[in-house]
Motif scaffolding. Structure first.
Motif, mmCIF file in Angstrom:
data_model
loop_
_atom_site.group_PDB
_atom_site.id
_atom_site.type_symbol
_atom_site.label_atom_id
_atom_site.label_comp_id
_atom_site.label_asym_id
_atom_site.label_seq_id
_atom_site.Cartn_x
_atom_site.Cartn_y
_atom_site.Cartn_z
ATOM 1 N N ASP A 133 0.834 -1.217 0.000
ATOM 2 C CA ASP A 133 0.000 0.000 0.000
ATOM 3 C C ASP A 133 0.866 1.263 0.000
ATOM 4 N N ILE A 136 1.997 1.735 -3.583
ATOM 5 C CA ILE A 136 0.918 2.333 -4.382
ATOM 6 C C ILE A 136 0.839 3.831 -4.122
ATOM 7 N N GLU A 140 1.303 6.988 -6.805
ATOM 8 C CA GLU A 140 0.359 8.105 -6.964
ATOM 9 C C GLU A 140 1.006 9.466 -6.705
ATOM 10 N N ALA A 173 -3.157 -4.322 -6.309
ATOM 11 C CA ALA A 173 -3.480 -2.966 -6.762
ATOM 12 C C ALA A 173 -4.852 -2.922 -7.412
ATOM 13 N N ARG A 177 -6.957 -0.251 -5.349
ATOM 14 C CA ARG A 177 -7.213 1.018 -6.025
ATOM 15 C C ARG A 177 -7.607 0.765 -7.472
ATOM 16 N N GLU A 179 -9.398 2.149 -9.563
ATOM 17 C CA GLU A 179 -9.543 3.301 -10.451
ATOM 18 C C GLU A 179 -8.215 3.747 -11.060
ATOM 19 N N LEU A 180 -7.100 3.238 -10.572
ATOM 20 C CA LEU A 180 -5.794 3.719 -11.030
ATOM 21 C C LEU A 180 -5.384 3.175 -12.387
#
Length: 287
Positions: A133, A136, A140, A173, A177, A179-180
């Motif tokens: 995490d 990630i 971002e 991932a 997340r 949406e990434l």
């Protein structure tokens, strides 16, 4: 007189000595760059292996999809070679490849990757693991903005690929997340880490009823460790049962290969699959 004779001897020796030539230049991959990043808040020093498409310099206003690949120090060259072949065949669009690695010399990649590629400890005593995490978050905060600012990466067209622990990170991932990224390639993912932890994560996500608007390609190798392959097959079978809304997926066992040997075919077929909606041409070659 003695000085004259010595001079003649040295000159004669120089004329007979073999000519000294410079070493040939090292081989490099065309259209590539290395970007070392400043140490982040977690004390991690990342390095990006970046391959730019052929039109990048000619089309300064164009934005490109990006495929982020874990373990770039190992897998970047393999992915770029396959990308060039697929792009030549017009079965994938032009896109940027970013290998995710570490800055520095004489590094222990095995130890470093344990820290961020697993969402849980790889073993009860592996205290330096389970920080997926945080990785990630670094993508971002640090890496996506750099690529989107300096390399015209399209924030709406990010893709993720990885093998083994990198494959596990890729699956995590997708659930953590979703949406990434628009597509995921999980080559021989380490499903068995944490006692099939990712399977529990997949079930928990499915229970929410939320969609995953993406494409997923998952492989295993026929001749890798039996217990490891069994975990991959459990996850592949689960995908058919869970039916994540809007997730388009494909599973494959690469015949005749062991664990690392599956990478080339997994990445090649995986890129074709996840980028299929953007492919310039589909089906057989055209006249």
């Amino acid at each position: 007189m003695k000085r004259f004779v010595l001079t003649l001897a040295l000159l004669f020796t120089a004329l007979l000595a073999p000519a000294q030539t410079a070493l040939p230049p090292p081989h490099t991959i065309p259209n590539t760059q290395l970007r070392a990043l400043a140490k982040n808040a977690d004390g991690r020093s990342y390095q990006l292996h970046i391959h730019l498409p052929g039109s990048f310099a000619k089309e300064p206003k164009r934005r490109y999809p990006v495929l982020y690949v874990t373990d770039g120090y190992w897998d970047f060259a393999t992915v770029v070679a396959s990308y060039n072949n697929l792009n030549y065949d017009k079965v994938v669009p032009e896109f940027i490849v970013v290998g995710l690695g570490y800055a520095g010399d004489n590094l222990d990649y095995g130890e470093l990757r344990n820290w961020e590629l697993s969402p849980v400890r790889t073993s009860p005593l592996a205290f330096g693991s389970g920080n997926a995490d945080k990785f990630i978050a670094s993508l971002e905060k640090d890496i996506f903005p750099l690529m989107e600012r300096d390399y015209r990466a399209d924030p709406a067209q990010r893709y993720l690929a990885g093998s083994s622990l990198g494959g596990l990170f890729t699956l995590h991932a997708m659930y953590a997340r979703p949406e990434l990224f628009k597509g995921y390639i999980a080559a021989s993912p380490a499903v068995v880490v944490g006692g099939d932890w990712i399977i529990g994560r997949a079930k928990a996500y499915a229970a929410t009823g939320k969609s995953i608007q993406a494409r997923l390609y998952v492989t295993g190798a026929e001749y890798e460790w039996p217990g490891f392959l069994a975990g991959i097959k459990r996850y592949q079978a689960l995908l058919a049962e869970l039916k994540h809304p809007e997730l388009v997926w494909q599973a494959r066992t690469i015949d005749g290969e062991r664990h690392a040997g599956t990478k080339a075919e997994s990445y090649t077929r995986g890129m074709r699959f996840v980028f299929e909606p953007l492919a310039p041409e589909k089906g057989p070659s055209k006249d």
